[in-house]
Design a protein around this motif. Structure first.
Motif, PDB file in Angstrom:
ATOM      1  N   ARG A 196      -6.811  -1.893 -10.487  1.00 35.50           N
ATOM      2  CA  ARG A 196      -5.848  -2.587  -9.627  1.00 35.50           C
ATOM      3  C   ARG A 196      -6.441  -3.910  -9.128  1.00 35.50           C
ATOM      4  N   GLN A 197      -7.711  -3.904  -8.747  1.00 35.39           N
ATOM      5  CA  GLN A 197      -8.345  -5.152  -8.289  1.00 35.39           C
ATOM      6  C   GLN A 197      -8.449  -6.157  -9.446  1.00 35.39           C
ATOM      7  N   ARG A 230      -9.365   3.569 -11.797  1.00 33.73           N
ATOM      8  CA  ARG A 230      -7.986   3.215 -11.432  1.00 33.73           C
ATOM      9  C   ARG A 230      -7.984   2.210 -10.278  1.00 33.73           C
ATOM     10  N   THR A 231      -8.833   2.461  -9.284  1.00 32.15           N
ATOM     11  CA  THR A 231      -8.930   1.526  -8.153  1.00 32.15           C
ATOM     12  C   THR A 231      -9.423   0.158  -8.627  1.00 32.15           C
ATOM     13  N   THR A 242       0.837  -1.208   0.000  1.00 33.96           N
ATOM     14  CA  THR A 242       0.000   0.000   0.000  1.00 33.96           C
ATOM     15  C   THR A 242       0.870   1.256   0.000  1.00 33.96           C
ATOM     16  N   ARG A 269     -10.892   8.035 -11.058  1.00 31.71           N
ATOM     17  CA  ARG A 269     -10.298   7.470  -9.837  1.00 31.71           C
ATOM     18  C   ARG A 269     -10.903   6.108  -9.512  1.00 31.71           C
ATOM     19  N   ARG A 270     -12.214   5.988  -9.691  1.00 30.36           N
ATOM     20  CA  ARG A 270     -12.848   4.683  -9.427  1.00 30.36           C
ATOM     21  C   ARG A 270     -12.325   3.623 -10.399  1.00 30.36           C
ATOM     22  N   CYS A 288      -5.642   8.886 -15.219  1.00 28.77           N
ATOM     23  CA  CYS A 288      -6.466   7.713 -14.888  1.00 28.77           C
ATOM     24  C   CYS A 288      -6.921   6.940 -16.126  1.00 28.77           C
TER      25      CYS A 288
END
Lengths: 432, 432
Positions: free
Chosen positions: B32-33, B28-29, A346, B25-26, B212
């Protein structure tokens, strides 16, 4: 031989635009000839370039002396003047490096994939040159030869733009390179240097010269890379920062952790692969933290730490929030204790620059997770971050290190200066 | 189920910027998942998406009917309304296509290269997802599912921007996809659709949403692609034109040449891989030209030719200079006689669009030269240009065809929606 006619400033902006467009068109034409040149011809060309650089050493050193004198007059720093200065030994090294690039395996024409379709079509994916590569650099005149030779080896043409300080040196080296190319029957225009110090020329290159530049490679400080990334209308191979981490996990061998950490941070502090942050697992902080911090301090490295790291040694100063996102490029390290692998990852994802990050651990499963989950161009297990280098990767040489995600990532060697095409072999197939 | 709340216009420009930034931003998050999801989880997710699309068919068809009604009211063409219209069968096809993409081999985690260094370091180059892919499309609502599923299969997140006409349909399909992702334990935000018709949203996407968006894929007409290529601050996978050539060489088998030519031009005239220009070697014009021209004319294709082609048949009209650079996308072909391979290549390089070009010849050496020297994404020998398609290449599906040189070229399948990272395995190595 007469002194070079530098034509170092165009009469006006229109003239600059016209001249830059002409440079672009000549590069595109030369790129096509380079793309069709055989591996042997390119090798002969690179040897001829090395020979011409050696034969032109008087001229190159004379032009370099003028650059150095101008830099001194302008009150430039001694670091800049050192980067700028050539001598017989450095020039011999430049010529040798070109010859070494010539001896690399040809990256063009490699079969990257091949598959036969049920209808009998045989489809091959074959490496071909990228096209025209724009290189924008600052005070190191050797970039002319190093970057230029890599572009040529991969069958590309290069348009080089030297910094103001190294302009005359770069012009002289590029002239020798063009002569070498011509001797080998290759297009002299496959290496062109922008013959002006006018900064508007950089803007023209960043616009892509009307489709005549395929990719830009900035070689220099943060300011240059930032401008190029912000303004370029064409793809860029670059990295802005190298905020590299060393994470010492609970299962790390302490002696190995110390060696790899000291090497990652201090072998050379000014390179992009130098570590900037140490993360230590709380589970081994009791045994590992103090020895690691002491080793850093005794090796002459300032340590900026969180509370736990400060508690390990009174010489540790307090790290600020900004330190975690700072590329010190100096004998300074930011250090903190984290609650295991998840917090380490993180921290790296939040503060790193996707360049190179290392884990030290004897736990293979933990290493595998780190290598999978840290989203950096290079991730290492039990190895120094300073291996982030095309030479160390066995690429022979690199034009730079890229942290972008497209096309090239990590050290950019000759392979990444190619693209591909599909060759489809049939015997009359039509699509149903 | 209640009708969708479209929120189809934001209150003002600031609101748009804020909302688009949040979408970025959502994404990008979520990316990653997705990048860390196993192949199996992604497959389960894509099957769940297919099931949710099937289960939501009433809602999707209702929203589509509203789109179609609005398009009729707006006086749109019947061609556009046909592209826009969904029915039970088309929707079943969309769900099946998603399932088929799910069944493809996982492109993530492939070992692309591996080498051991003399110091014992083992370096691997491993395929990893690209990140966040922005897809901008027009009237075909199925792009939501097709392009979205390809992005997800490669471990990416997608931000989709539908055309004004297909906005409600696309929102409904995307909602079903997000629900399917969530069912499989994957992030619903890995598929997001821009919830506004405001064209400023396209501009925001082209700016890259503050880092992003990693790449933009435009799916639509020339106007869209042109705007995207001109304005995008991030890389683009696209082709502007498909000006594809068929060159019939002296050593061509006439029957094969006729079959491949007719297929290349007329199988479907509106796709980018359709041939637009016929080049015939003067050395075989006497025997081959008239039969080829007659075959085209009899198949209903208008022929625009140079003098030699006009002489072959009185129905041939005169080609203008513009014809050589025109993508007719219709039953029209430009045709000329050339003086052998060199002139054919020169013509293609001067007028083509680096998409797909074919040579018909029994001369292997001549074919090899054509395949090497024509600088197009796809070059074919004795095979139709209409094979320019990810499905025909065995990629399972494609998100589009790219004629740029960076990263992806030709059909862009799941493999080209990945990038790579280096994993370095050591046992304590430090750099000398």
């Amino acid at each position: 031989m007469p002194a070079l006619n530098l034509k170092s400033d165009f009469a006006d902006a229109d003239d600059l635009g016209t001249q830059m467009a002409a440079i672009g068109r000549r590069a595109r034409t030369a790129a096509r000839q380079m793309a069709l040149a055989s591996a042997q011809t390119k090798d002969v060309g690179l040897r001829a370039i090395a020979d011409r650089i050696r034969a032109s050493r008087a001229e190159i050193l004379r032009e370099n002396a003028r650059d150095v004198a101008a830099a001194r007059t302008a009150g430039q720093t001694s670091a800049l003047i050192d980067r700028l200065t050539l001598d017989e030994a450095r020039l011999a090294g430049i010529a040798d490096a070109v010859e070494k690039i010539g001896a690399l395996a040809d990256p063009v024409g490699r079969q990257l994939a091949a598959f036969e379709r049920p209808n009998g079509l045989l489809i091959e994916r074959i490496a071909v040159p990228l096209g025209v590569i724009g290189v924008i650099f600052e005070s190191r005149p050797n970039v002319t030869a190093d970057a230029g030779a890599l572009c040529l080896k991969a069958g590309n043409a290069a348009i080089l733009r030297a910094g103001s300080d190294s302009h005359r040196s770069a012009m002289a080296i590029a002239k020798a390179m063009s002569e070498g190319l011509a001797e080998a029957g290759l297009p002299a225009d496959a290496i062109q240097i922008v013959p002006t110090r006018d900064r508007a020329a950089v803007g023209a290159m960043l616009s892509g010269l009307d489709g005549c530049i395929d990719v830009i490679v900035p070689r220099g400080g943060r300011g240059l890379v930032e401008r190029v990334q912000a303004e370029a209308k064409v793809p860029v191979f670059a990295h802005l920062d190298g905020i590299c981490h060393v994470y010492v996990a609970a299962a790390a061998d302490l002696a190995m952790a110390r060696d790899v950490l000291i090497n990652s941070k201090l072998r050379r502090t000014g390179i992009c692969g130098a570590a900037e942050t140490l993360l230590v697992d709380r589970a081994c902080a009791g045994t590992h933290l103090a020895p690691l911090v002491t080793a850093l301090l005794e090796a002459g490295c300032a340590v900026r730490g969180d509370g736990a790291v400060q508690a390990a040694d009174p010489r540790v100063t307090q790290a600020t929030e900004q330190d975690w996102r700072t590329e010190h490029l100096d004998a300074i390290i930011s250090a903190r204790v984290v609650d295991g692998l998840d917090e380490a990852i993180t921290h790296i994802e939040a503060n790193g620059s996707h360049h190179t990050d290392a884990i030290i651990t004897e736990d293979a499963a933990e290493a595998a997770r780190f290598l999978a989950e840290v989203d950096s161009a290079i991730v290492t297990h039990n190895a120094s971050t300073q291996f982030a280098d095309g030479g160390e990767f066995g690429f022979g040489a690199e034009i730079g290190i890229a942290t972008g995600r497209m096309h090239a990532r990590g050290p950019v060697g000759v392979e990444q200066l190619t693209t591909f095409k599909y060759r489809v072999h049939g015997n009359g197939q039509t699509r149903p």
